[in-house]
Design a protein around this motif. Structure first.
Motif, mmCIF file in Angstrom:
data_model
loop_
_atom_site.group_PDB
_atom_site.id
_atom_site.type_symbol
_atom_site.label_atom_id
_atom_site.label_comp_id
_atom_site.label_asym_id
_atom_site.label_seq_id
_atom_site.Cartn_x
_atom_site.Cartn_y
_atom_site.Cartn_z
ATOM 1 N N ALA A 57 -7.659 -1.295 0.625
ATOM 2 C CA ALA A 57 -7.019 -0.001 0.395
ATOM 3 C C ALA A 57 -5.886 -0.129 -0.615
ATOM 4 O O ALA A 57 -5.702 0.739 -1.483
ATOM 5 C CB ALA A 57 -6.497 0.567 1.717
ATOM 6 N N LEU A 103 0.823 -1.205 0.000
ATOM 7 C CA LEU A 103 0.000 0.000 0.000
ATOM 8 C C LEU A 103 0.858 1.255 0.000
ATOM 9 O O LEU A 103 0.633 2.188 -0.788
ATOM 10 C CB LEU A 103 -0.925 -0.023 1.219
ATOM 11 C CG LEU A 103 -1.767 1.222 1.503
ATOM 12 C CD1 LEU A 103 -2.616 1.609 0.303
ATOM 13 C CD2 LEU A 103 -2.642 0.999 2.744
ATOM 14 N N LYS A 133 -7.673 6.452 8.185
ATOM 15 C CA LYS A 133 -7.562 6.948 6.814
ATOM 16 C C LYS A 133 -8.451 6.178 5.854
ATOM 17 O O LYS A 133 -9.088 6.768 4.960
ATOM 18 C CB LYS A 133 -6.106 6.869 6.341
ATOM 19 C CG LYS A 133 -5.905 7.345 4.911
ATOM 20 C CD LYS A 133 -4.437 7.354 4.521
ATOM 21 C CE LYS A 133 -4.256 7.874 3.096
ATOM 22 N NZ LYS A 133 -2.818 7.942 2.719
ATOM 23 N N HIS A 134 -8.528 4.862 6.028
ATOM 24 C CA HIS A 134 -9.239 4.024 5.069
ATOM 25 C C HIS A 134 -10.606 3.557 5.571
ATOM 26 O O HIS A 134 -11.274 2.796 4.874
ATOM 27 C CB HIS A 134 -8.372 2.817 4.703
ATOM 28 C CG HIS A 134 -7.022 3.195 4.200
ATOM 29 N ND1 HIS A 134 -6.806 3.827 2.995
ATOM 30 C CD2 HIS A 134 -5.786 3.053 4.762
ATOM 31 C CE1 HIS A 134 -5.509 4.056 2.823
ATOM 32 N NE2 HIS A 134 -4.872 3.590 3.883
ATOM 33 N N GLU A 137 1.177 4.144 -2.925
ATOM 34 C CA GLU A 137 0.923 5.558 -2.632
ATOM 35 C C GLU A 137 2.067 6.445 -3.112
ATOM 36 O O GLU A 137 1.870 7.640 -3.348
ATOM 37 C CB GLU A 137 0.702 5.747 -1.136
ATOM 38 C CG GLU A 137 -0.611 5.164 -0.634
ATOM 39 C CD GLU A 137 -0.748 5.209 0.877
ATOM 40 O OE1 GLU A 137 -1.893 5.199 1.365
ATOM 41 O OE2 GLU A 137 0.297 5.226 1.579
ATOM 42 N N ARG A 186 -3.899 4.103 9.822
ATOM 43 C CA ARG A 186 -4.436 3.427 8.646
ATOM 44 C C ARG A 186 -5.934 3.144 8.791
ATOM 45 O O ARG A 186 -6.704 3.289 7.832
ATOM 46 C CB ARG A 186 -3.679 2.123 8.394
ATOM 47 C CG ARG A 186 -2.317 2.286 7.752
ATOM 48 C CD ARG A 186 -2.424 2.884 6.356
ATOM 49 N NE ARG A 186 -1.130 2.940 5.680
ATOM 50 C CZ ARG A 186 -0.932 3.587 4.538
ATOM 51 N NH1 ARG A 186 -1.936 4.226 3.943
ATOM 52 N NH2 ARG A 186 0.257 3.599 3.967
#
Length: 422
Positions: free
Chosen positions: A193, A45, A113-114, A49, A110
């Protein structure tokens, strides 16, 4: 790939997940990640990003190994205390390790955020098995507060009923920065994600060889050769299958967990809803699930052969802590291997174009996510924080291929005996 040890509460309550990747013609990526646990998923991930093209290959399914079947305990730090780190490495290195492993909760970040739905709860209690253990905890709490400004709550023996309905313990330390969660649903959340960020997740495919040349790296699977600039080996307990020389740095220890039926008195067992781990070498660890089951881990085996009845194996440990539910119905029993290093610190590093991170020694639910992200940072050209963990000392277990496990077992049994003798 099935596993008879994975009759788990987590598998029974996992969110739906299925990778959408189907092997295409393009088998060249910037990054190839091996292993779909917390380390591999977070690395994939974080690399995506940063604009890398990424493929993640998992032999079974996302969260199949320890990441999907652990106790769900989120314990800040490493297996060494902060004072031990400072005594061994000095103030500057201890501060760098502390900033990474205590202050930054990348799991919580995390999840936020997701929007990962994984039953996150705050609070972790370390319970003292002996008065001597409690004294050491008090000293460490004072050290953390005065040296690093990190505050936890000392819980005297008479105040323990506010956290746990058991008379076994002599006090403890409650850390509000710790907590607990549903680990498999966290892994699935990371996978979703990662896929949304462009990662190709290839499940049910076995990697049997890593290649590395000055021009780049790659992996050989059962059906394809995948070319990559870099490879990340995040296979943990299985790392010796791909890289036997790295496998010498860990031994597998089998841990077992049970989940009771939903309990009408669950909140009375753990009134603060904190996760609990005690201070024994062969520790007990337990917490409440979102639907009010007691999830309990107790005992460990140094043989790879599991007990015939996992519930019967773990039940006596649960009954010792909570005799009031000794006869509770157990709905799930499962287990798995924990990759343990000689010094209980993770083994993280780079060899050529291959990065690796493994050997979290039962303390990895938080630091694995961090390790994956630090690998991505290093690949993007900023290796300072990666080097903080990569420079931790490590050495292989003695004994070679055939004697490593028996010799390690003798040492572990010695410390287990010390538990029983007090």
């Amino acid at each position: 790939m099935t596993d008879p040890l994975n009759h788990s509460y987590y598998a029974a309550t996992a969110h739906p997940w299925r990778s959408s990747y189907d092997m295409g013609e393009d088998l060249s990526f910037d990054i190839a990640v091996i292993g779909g646990g917390f380390t591999g998923l977070s690395a994939a991930l974080a690399c995506a990003e940063r604009g890398f093209s990424v493929i993640l290959i998992e032999r079974a399914h996302v969260g199949f190994g320890a990441s999907g079947r652990n106790g769900g305990q989120l314990i800040p730090g490493l297996r060494w205390s902060a004072s031990e780190l400072e005594a061994e490495f000095g103030g500057e290195r201890a501060e760098a390790l502390f900033d990474l492993c205590w202050r930054g909760n990348r799991v919580k970040a995390r999840i936020a955020k997701h929007g990962i739905d994984c039953d996150l709860k705050a609070g972790h209690l370390e319970a003292a098995w002996t008065p001597k253990d409690f004294g050491a905890m008090q000293r460490e709490a004072e050290f953390l507060a005065t040296r690093f400004g990190y505050h936890s709550n000392v819980v005297a023996k008479q105040d323990m009923p506010g956290h746990i309905a058991s008379s076994l313990y002599h006090g403890g330390i409650h850390d509000p920065q710790g907590g607990h969660f549903h680990p498999l649903n966290y892994a699935i959340g990371l996978a979703r994600a990662a896929e949304a960020a462009g990662v190709c997740i290839w499940e049910g495919e076995r990697v049997h060889r890593i290649t590395d040349t000055p021009e780049g790296a790659g992996v050989m699977t059962d059906r394809a050769h995948i070319a990559a600039r870099y490879v990340i080996d995040a296979t943990d307990s299985w790392i010796g299958d791909l890289e036997p020389d790295l496998g010498r740095y860990t031994v597998p220890i089998m841990n077992y967990n049970i989940a009771t039926e939903p309990l009408p008195n669950a909140d009375a067992l753990l009134p603060s809803d904190a996760a609990v781990a005690d201070s024994r070498f062969v520790l007990n660890y337990f917490r409440l699930s979102a639907d009010k089951r007691l999830i309990f881990g107790g005992g460990e085996r140094y043989s790879q052969t599991p007990p015939r009845d996992i519930a019967a194996f773990v039940r006596p440990f649960m009954a010792e802590v909570f005799p009031q539910i000794a006869g509770a119905k157990i709905d799930y029993g499962w287990g798995g291997a924990v990759a343990v290093t000689m010094n209980r610190l993770p083994h993280i590093g780079r060899r050529g174009n291959v990065f690796f991170a493994y050997g979290f020694s039962g303390h990895g639910a938080l630091v694995t996510t961090l390790a994956g992200e630090l690998i991505a940072e290093a690949m993007a050209g900023t290796a300072e924080r990666f080097d903080v963990l990569a420079n931790l000392p490590s050495r292989p277990f003695p004994g070679g291929k055939w004697l490593r496990q028996p010799l390690a077992t003798l040492g572990l049994l010695y410390y287990a005996m010390k538990d029983r003798l007090g």
